[in-house]
Design an enzyme around this catalytic site. Structure first.
Site, mmCIF file in Angstrom:
data_model
loop_
_atom_site.group_PDB
_atom_site.id
_atom_site.type_symbol
_atom_site.label_atom_id
_atom_site.label_comp_id
_atom_site.label_asym_id
_atom_site.label_seq_id
_atom_site.Cartn_x
_atom_site.Cartn_y
_atom_site.Cartn_z
ATOM 1 N N ILE A 143 0.833 -1.205 0.000
ATOM 2 C CA ILE A 143 0.000 0.000 0.000
ATOM 3 C C ILE A 143 0.869 1.257 0.000
ATOM 4 C CG2 ILE A 143 -1.952 -1.107 1.179
ATOM 5 C CD1 ILE A 143 -1.103 0.540 3.714
ATOM 6 N N ASP A 144 2.162 1.104 0.370
ATOM 7 C CA ASP A 144 3.024 2.284 0.528
ATOM 8 C C ASP A 144 3.457 2.903 -0.804
ATOM 9 O OD1 ASP A 144 2.875 1.587 3.197
ATOM 10 O OD2 ASP A 144 4.818 0.579 3.231
ATOM 11 N N MET A 186 -0.875 5.491 6.805
ATOM 12 C CA MET A 186 0.327 4.645 6.738
ATOM 13 C C MET A 186 1.242 5.090 5.601
ATOM 14 S SD MET A 186 -0.912 0.773 7.542
ATOM 15 C CE MET A 186 -0.968 0.174 9.224
ATOM 16 N N GLY A 187 2.267 4.283 5.331
ATOM 17 C CA GLY A 187 3.182 4.588 4.232
ATOM 18 C C GLY A 187 4.643 4.364 4.561
ATOM 19 N N ARG A 283 -8.595 17.017 17.227
ATOM 20 C CA ARG A 283 -8.839 15.585 17.419
ATOM 21 C C ARG A 283 -7.938 14.768 16.496
ATOM 22 N NH1 ARG A 283 -11.025 17.384 21.211
ATOM 23 N NH2 ARG A 283 -13.157 17.030 21.963
ATOM 24 N N VAL A 290 -7.055 -0.338 8.830
ATOM 25 C CA VAL A 290 -8.256 -0.217 7.980
ATOM 26 C C VAL A 290 -7.823 -0.010 6.527
ATOM 27 C CG1 VAL A 290 -10.171 1.366 7.447
ATOM 28 C CG2 VAL A 290 -9.757 0.657 9.791
ATOM 29 N N ARG A 292 -5.505 -1.325 4.951
ATOM 30 C CA ARG A 292 -5.048 -2.555 4.284
ATOM 31 C C ARG A 292 -6.162 -3.586 4.156
ATOM 32 N NH1 ARG A 292 0.412 -3.688 7.195
ATOM 33 N NH2 ARG A 292 -0.510 -5.724 7.572
HETATM 34 O O1 F6P Z 1 4.239 -1.701 4.510
HETATM 35 C C1 F6P Z 1 2.862 -1.705 4.702
HETATM 36 C C2 F6P Z 1 2.509 -1.194 6.077
HETATM 37 O O2 F6P Z 1 1.103 -1.176 6.202
HETATM 38 C C3 F6P Z 1 3.097 0.179 6.422
HETATM 39 O O3 F6P Z 1 2.396 1.229 5.826
HETATM 40 C C4 F6P Z 1 3.026 0.135 7.922
HETATM 41 O O4 F6P Z 1 3.988 0.977 8.518
HETATM 42 C C5 F6P Z 1 3.334 -1.299 8.236
HETATM 43 O O5 F6P Z 1 3.024 -2.047 7.077
HETATM 44 C C6 F6P Z 1 2.558 -1.856 9.396
HETATM 45 O O6 F6P Z 1 3.024 -3.126 9.647
HETATM 46 P P1 F6P Z 1 2.294 -4.178 10.583
HETATM 47 O O7 F6P Z 1 1.125 -4.744 9.809
HETATM 48 O O8 F6P Z 1 3.331 -5.207 10.822
HETATM 49 O O9 F6P Z 1 1.829 -3.460 11.791
#
Ligand code: F6P
Length: 359
Positions: A143-144, A186-187, A283, A290, A292
């Site tokens: 997703i990144d 995320m990212g 806030r 969510v 992913r």
């Molecule tokens: O690399 C995908 C990712 O969703 C990142 O955006 C995020 O930092 C990481 O994985 C989260 O990892 P985990 O699912 O192990 O918490």
């Protein structure tokens, strides 16, 4: 000749029919769509037998498999997650890991392994090919959207859509209360999701890892916006965003067992500072996993299907050590080496577009 290859006897590629598939790293929407396309094209067009490994490299080492057929993959196109399960970790983590992978390839009579994964999984795939001559092909997932060599990774546009839908909803509640909403996306160390979702969701500001932010400047801009009688601001912050060194006291970093910094929570720090420095009610919304989850968008389903078909075709071209990538609307092969040890930063021209709409 590598040991595992010698065990297969002469001319191992004479009948190229058995292909192993694994999904590695974090899951993302579209993994099943890729697997389904590999299976469909492999079984129906090439006459291949496709074997799925459960739980990424753990499954290869321990020979935990499931048959992947057109029948078993039926109905999985819109399904999020991965039917194979996934895990972080690599065969290089233990002394016997690589030998176990080699043993599995030899004993199951595999002609190729397709690795569907992000930076970490593709780096492992590259090393197994380069150092041990294994017949491996990659499909870039995350997703990144930070993999070098491809214009886009699958899962990214779905994550952006989820974040955009959330921001759309936050506008109305923020406006009703005249609040600042700090939305964390995320990212990892790239700001692709933040920048895309910020533009698509009409964010007041977008903070990304590629450009350290100055909290004083952020607050100044928000105050100026409120002085112009524009109320309710949406600040989108990438989880990996960094303040200008020394400008903001950040909490101590923690790391996972692979040495990756654990991200998440910067929005709390930023929101606290905004509230304290501007007096605006603030806030926090952390979208987290969510982003992913759930079904891939139509765009990602098409991309995944094209990637899957191209990956199994590349197997039949013996394109070892390569991955399938998207370039200028085409799906083409590119060296796995491109994905190793680097990550693709946000295009500055794109961020400039986001900035046009900043407070
Ligand atoms: O690399 C995908 C990712 O969703 C990142 O955006 C995020 O930092 C990481 O994985 C989260 O990892 P985990 O699912 O192990 O918490």
């Amino acid at each position: 000749m590598p040991g595992w290859l010698a065990r297969r006897g002469a001319d191992p590629y004479a009948h190229l029919v058995r292909v192993g598939v694994l999904t590695g790293g974090g899951d993302c929407p579209g993994l099943n769509a890729v697997i389904r396309a590999i299976v469909r094209q492999g079984e129906r067009i090439h006459g291949d037998e496709i074997i799925g490994f459960l739980d990424a490299w753990d499954g290869v080492r321990a020979r935990k498999t499931m048959p992947l057929t057109v029948e078993t993959m039926r109905g999985t196109l819109p399904k999020g997650g991965t039917v194979l399960g996934t895990k972080r970790g690599s065969p290089f983590d233990t002394e016997s890991g690589v030998e176990e992978v080699a043993g599995t390839i030899a004993d199951l009579g595999l002609d190729a392994i397709i690795v569907i994964g992000g930076n970490g999984s593709l780096t492992v795939a590259h090393a197994l090919h380069e150092q041990h001559g294994m017949p491996i092909i990659g499909v870039p997932k995350t997703i990144d959207n930070d993999i070098v060599g491809t214009d886009v990774t699958f899962g990214f546009h779905t994550a952006v859509q989820i974040a955009t839908d959330a921001i759309d909803r936050l506008h109305t509640t923020a406006e009703s209360h005249d609040r600042v909403m700090v939305v964390e996306v995320m990212g990892r160390h790239s700001g692709w999701i933040a920048t895309y979702a910020g533009i698509a969701g009409g964010a007041t500001m977008v903070l990304i890892p590629e450009i350290p932010f100055d909290i004083e400047e952020v607050c100044r801009r928000l105050s100026r916006r409120h002085e112009r009688n524009r109320f309710a601001s949406i600040v989108v912050v990438a989880e990996g965003a960094e303040p200008v060194p020394g400008s903001l006291d950040m909490h101590d970093r923690t790391y996972d067992r692979f040495g990756h910094v654990l991200l998440g929570g910067i929005s709390d720090v930023i929101a606290r500072e905004i509230a304290a420095r501007t007096g605006f009610e603030t806030r926090v919304v952390m979208l987290g996993h969510v982003q992913r989850g759930g079904t891939p968008t139509a765009y990602d389903r098409v991309l995944c299907t094209r990637f899957g078909v191209a990956a199994i075709n590349l197997v039949h071209e013996h394109g070892w050590g390569q991955m399938v990538v998207a370039r200028g609307g085409e799906i083409v092969p590119a060296p796995l080496a491109l994905a190793v040890g680097r990550s693709k930063p946000v295009d500055p021209a794109l961020y400039d577009v986001a900035q046009v709409f900043f407070a």
